[in-house]
Write an enzyme that holds these catalytic residues in place. Structure first.
Site, mmCIF file in Angstrom:
data_model
loop_
_atom_site.group_PDB
_atom_site.id
_atom_site.type_symbol
_atom_site.label_atom_id
_atom_site.label_comp_id
_atom_site.label_asym_id
_atom_site.label_seq_id
_atom_site.Cartn_x
_atom_site.Cartn_y
_atom_site.Cartn_z
ATOM 1 N N ASP A 1 -5.866 9.352 0.430
ATOM 2 C CA ASP A 1 -6.432 8.082 0.022
ATOM 3 C C ASP A 1 -8.045 8.425 -0.525
ATOM 4 O OD1 ASP A 1 -7.666 5.672 -0.515
ATOM 5 O OD2 ASP A 1 -7.257 4.725 1.443
ATOM 6 N N LYS B 1 -13.771 0.910 -6.747
ATOM 7 C CA LYS B 1 -14.920 1.611 -6.008
ATOM 8 C C LYS B 1 -15.771 2.445 -7.218
ATOM 9 C CE LYS B 1 -13.433 0.083 -2.029
ATOM 10 N NZ LYS B 1 -12.288 0.052 -1.292
ATOM 11 N N TRP C 1 -9.942 2.876 7.635
ATOM 12 C CA TRP C 1 -9.002 2.575 6.643
ATOM 13 C C TRP C 1 -7.739 3.720 6.987
ATOM 14 C CZ3 TRP C 1 -8.518 -1.132 3.513
ATOM 15 C CH2 TRP C 1 -9.441 -1.808 3.312
HETATM 16 C C1 LIG Z 1 -10.940 -0.594 -0.535
HETATM 17 C C2 LIG Z 1 -10.316 0.549 0.192
HETATM 18 C C3 LIG Z 1 -8.893 0.354 0.512
HETATM 19 C C4 LIG Z 1 -8.540 -0.986 0.324
HETATM 20 O O1 LIG Z 1 -8.330 -1.189 -1.262
HETATM 21 P P1 LIG Z 1 -7.437 -2.590 -1.577
HETATM 22 O O2 LIG Z 1 -7.690 -2.429 -2.982
HETATM 23 O O3 LIG Z 1 -8.223 -3.825 -0.943
HETATM 24 O O4 LIG Z 1 -5.941 -2.599 -1.075
HETATM 25 C C5 LIG Z 1 -8.176 1.339 1.083
HETATM 26 N N1 LIG Z 1 -8.688 2.499 1.403
HETATM 27 C C6 LIG Z 1 -10.027 2.850 1.106
HETATM 28 C C7 LIG Z 1 -10.426 4.397 1.619
HETATM 29 C C8 LIG Z 1 -10.753 1.919 0.482
HETATM 30 O O5 LIG Z 1 -12.204 2.229 0.506
#
Ligand SMILES: *Cc1c(COP(=O)(O)O)cnc(C)c1O
Length: 360
Positions: free
Chosen positions: A172, A196, A102
């Site tokens: 993030d 999540k 990511w």
């Molecule tokens: C799932 C995830 C993303 C991507 O999220 P989207 O909603 O598909 O854009 C980005 N960063 C992390 C750490 C993730 O777990």
């Protein structure tokens, strides 16, 4: 058939009580005489819902008053680009710490927009550790430093907030927000896709320090400008109202569990149980350095890839869903977010023990 323990990496399990409440309110929400999906986001009922969800999230994370909380769209992926558009400067670099798939993606999305510098990376270690802070090559004049607090695919997590001096730290938190207490004041901005630990997909929570909003350039489209969103209560356009409503229910659920301290304690127990079993099994293996192991996403391999399909078939039949690992890492991955209870991890460990005894 009955609901199974769901180890999906995302969209992920939601608390059953939240789903039941949403079900009971599906046709008529509150006094609206309509579904929450069928009413205006500009009406006072939805505005009250939105304000309450924000307040509950602020309470849970103890968000300081000089931070704005935004409910936006586009997935975390849009924000990889959007944060660069808002906070990068032509004459400044942006420093990235690369700890997995990511953060690599965050780099790729920011590159067309700013001078990305990789200040540290564990690519050579195949993303099994957090590069030690002392090894980071930070630019003291960088526009920001970007980290991914928890690498959902590689199962690598920061367990302390790194000190990056006066440069704003942007993180993030998609796959770790609300899993344990964090000190929001250490960050310039945090952001998290909802699917999540917060609710259904379609919603992104952004928590940003007010002084950073002064940097947002007037030259970019309003819809991409964080300052414009903040000035308009996240309602520049129609927000994802149902996701916002469900996130609000999840925040109430998290408070009822005792907040992030209590959830963090349960999550500590869950990961201890699973990693403890894996490490002692002599059968399964997790490659991540112990100090950097994710509490939310636990990748593990079996002694032979030829066992993977049998493991997946049998685990699903045993009511343990979505354990297939990401193709970048292989093997299995158990995502054990807030809504996956300790009993679910216990059921997984019991299954793994039985599987190992039959296949070892
Ligand atoms: C799932 C995830 C993303 C991507 O999220 P989207 O909603 O598909 O854009 C980005 N960063 C992390 C750490 C993730 O777990």
């Amino acid at each position: 058939m009955s609901r199974a323990f769901n180890f999906s990496a995302g969209p992920a399990a939601l608390p059953e009580s939240v789903l039941l409440q949403a079900q009971s309110e599906m046709l008529e929400w509150g006094k609206a005489r309509a579904s929450v999906m069928e009413i205006s986001h500009r009406g006072k009922d939805f505005e009250a819902l939105a304000a309450e969800a924000e307040k509950d999230l602020r309470d849970l994370l103890d968000v300081p008053s000089n931070y704005k909380v935004l409910f936006l769209q586009g997935g975390a992926t849009l924000h990889f680009a959007q944060l660069a558009m808002n906070f990068a400067r032509p004459d400044q670099t942006a420093d990235y710490i690369v700890t997995g798939a990511w953060s690599e993606k965050a780099v790729k999305e920011a590159k067309p927009l700013t001078q990305v510098r990789i200040a540290a990376s564990d690519e050579a270690g195949k993303f099994t550790a957090i590069p030690p802070r002392a090894s980071w090559d930070l630019d003291p004049n960088a526009a920001y430093v970007h980290i991914v607090a928890n690498e959902t695919i590689h199962g690598v997590e920061f367990h302390t907030v790194p000190d990056v001096g006066a440069v704003p730290l942007i993180s993030d938190l998609s796959s770790t927000i609300l899993s344990q207490p964090i000190d929001v004041s250490r960050f310039g901005m945090i952001y998290a896709g909802a699917q999540k630990n917060i609710g259904p997909s379609g919603l992104v929570v952004v928590i940003v320090r007010e002084d950073l909003l002064e940097r947002c350039p007037k030259s970019i489209p309003k819809i991409l400008n964080y300052a414009e969103h903040a000035a308009n209560g996240s309602m520049l356009n129609t927000p994802p109202t149902f996701s916002w409503y469900l996130a609000g229910l999840v925040f109430k659920w998290a408070k009822a569990q005792g907040g992030l301290k209590a959830l963090g304690e349960i999550n500590r127990q869950k990961q201890e149980l699973l990693y403890g079993y894996i490490d002692g099994s002599g059968f399964y293996r997790n490659p991540v350095e112990i100090s950097a192991r994710s509490w939310m996403n636990v990748p593990f391999t079996l002694p032979s890839e030829s066992l993977d399909s049998v493991f997946l078939k049998e685990s699903e039949a045993a009511g343990l869903l979505a354990l297939k690992g990401h193709r970048a890492v292989g093997g299995m991955r158990a995502s054990i977010y807030n809504a996956l209870p300790l009993q679910g991890v216990q059921a997984l460990v019991d299954f793994m023990r039985d599987f190992a005894s039959r296949n070892g």
